[in-house]
Design a protein around this motif. Sequence first.
Motif, PDB file in Angstrom:
ATOM      1  N   ALA A  78     -48.651  44.665  -2.140  1.00 55.54           N
ATOM      2  CA  ALA A  78     -48.939  44.825  -0.716  1.00 55.54           C
ATOM      3  C   ALA A  78     -48.143  43.842   0.126  1.00 55.54           C
ATOM      4  CB  ALA A  78     -50.429  44.641  -0.464  1.00 55.54           C
ATOM      5  N   VAL A 100     -55.841  44.202  -3.620  1.00 52.18           N
ATOM      6  CA  VAL A 100     -54.554  43.775  -3.087  1.00 52.18           C
ATOM      7  C   VAL A 100     -53.779  42.996  -4.144  1.00 52.18           C
ATOM      8  CG1 VAL A 100     -53.411  42.407  -1.303  1.00 52.18           C
ATOM      9  CG2 VAL A 100     -55.489  43.667  -0.751  1.00 52.18           C
ATOM     10  N   GLN A 119     -48.044  45.471   6.135  1.00 48.03           N
ATOM     11  CA  GLN A 119     -49.428  45.525   6.608  1.00 48.03           C
ATOM     12  C   GLN A 119     -49.706  44.271   7.444  1.00 48.03           C
ATOM     13  OE1 GLN A 119     -52.113  46.106   3.291  1.00 48.03           O
ATOM     14  NE2 GLN A 119     -50.601  47.367   2.184  1.00 48.03           N
ATOM     15  N   SER A 150     -44.856  41.511   4.638  1.00 46.94           N
ATOM     16  CA  SER A 150     -45.746  42.638   4.375  1.00 46.94           C
ATOM     17  C   SER A 150     -45.628  43.615   5.530  1.00 46.94           C
ATOM     18  CB  SER A 150     -47.209  42.199   4.225  1.00 46.94           C
ATOM     19  OG  SER A 150     -48.038  43.325   3.993  1.00 46.94           O
TER      20      SER A 150
END
Length: 422
Positions: A285, A251, A310, A308
């Motif tokens: 990321a 990451v 994610q 993010s």
Amino acid sequence: MERFVEGNRAALQDHIRQHREIHVVMGNEACDLDSTVSALALAYFLAQSSPAPKAAFVPVLNIPRADFALRTETTFLLRDRGIPAASLVFRDEIDLRGLHHAGLLSLTLVDHHVLPGADAALEEAVVEVLDHRPLERDRGPPCQVTVEQVGSCATLVTERILQGPPGVLDGTTAALLHGTILLDCINLSPAAGKATPRDVACVSLLEERFPELPARDAVFGALQAAKFDVTGLTTEQMLRKDLKVISSDEVVVAISGIFEDLETFLLRPGLLQDLEAFCQGRGYAGLVAMTVSFNECYEPTRKLAVYSQQEPLRGTLCRALEEATTPSLLLQLLPSPWASVATYAQGNTVATRKKVLPILRAALGGLGAAGGPEEEVLPPPTPMNSLVEECPLAQAVPPLCPQDVLERVSRIAVGQPPGSPK
């Protein structure tokens, strides 16, 4: 100085064609005002003072030309002093490795003394170092090393010029050095703890020799205002202006210092799309934006935005920031316009990015991969002068317009009251 800079590019090309030596003076990869002015002033001095020079002395700004607009205090001071950006030589405009391979390169490093790994092949070309940071590695003869812990590398350059042949120092060079030392040393404030007696002495000597130099407060205020002027910068440029990156094995997360209030930043048109493009284009990321601004009492305010796409990563970063105890950030959750962006007010305003980075690095380590080293990304943050970093500039200064400051100084110089008509 002006004529010297304007002739740089022609001299460089001429020496390449004639296969003659090129002596490059280059600052660090941050290419802040100190690195830029130190390179310009020392190259100018060497060109003027070297007896029968065979080499072309070329100052090189250690960033791509496209990134120069992000150095707002540098562009302001050079423009104000009549140094055209078109005449400057940037790192992407000179083939240092090719010159070294051809046996033409001599290299003087200012404002740093260790080349990054990507430039390791140039180490053999280094003939002199002038820096104000603690020495990390020794260099043997014939390299000349001057490493002194003063507030500004421009102080060392000023001392070098003042010790040289009389008449070399001109008004433009003096003004560049004067402004740089003042900005680096926080206007020589004793409370800031940056200025050494040598910095103070150099500023005084420059003012003694060039009494027409503007007042210190005006110079510092104008440069500080220019440093915080993000007018005209795109979101991508703002994110790159003061950027660091941390990584684990899997990451990579960016941490950007933003020089305006979080609410203003969030209102930028197309911001979410810009954040997504910025991260996708560089393989990040996620991104943590750390904003700094001033209230009406000139006190710093810090806020955070964690972005993010994610959700697990965003949650991990947010929890790490919320639960941190060394130090506690005293975060207060703020409303966010987007699900992919969490926003906070930071109650602990003395917790700068220097303190927050270890928290984020530990959070990445907790994802199952060892936290990687902090990586400098071009253009890296301005050393020792960033309000996002831990430095005395966190003692707030009023937001000033550079043009207004200089106009005010000009009026004082001709005996007009500051508020009088032109």
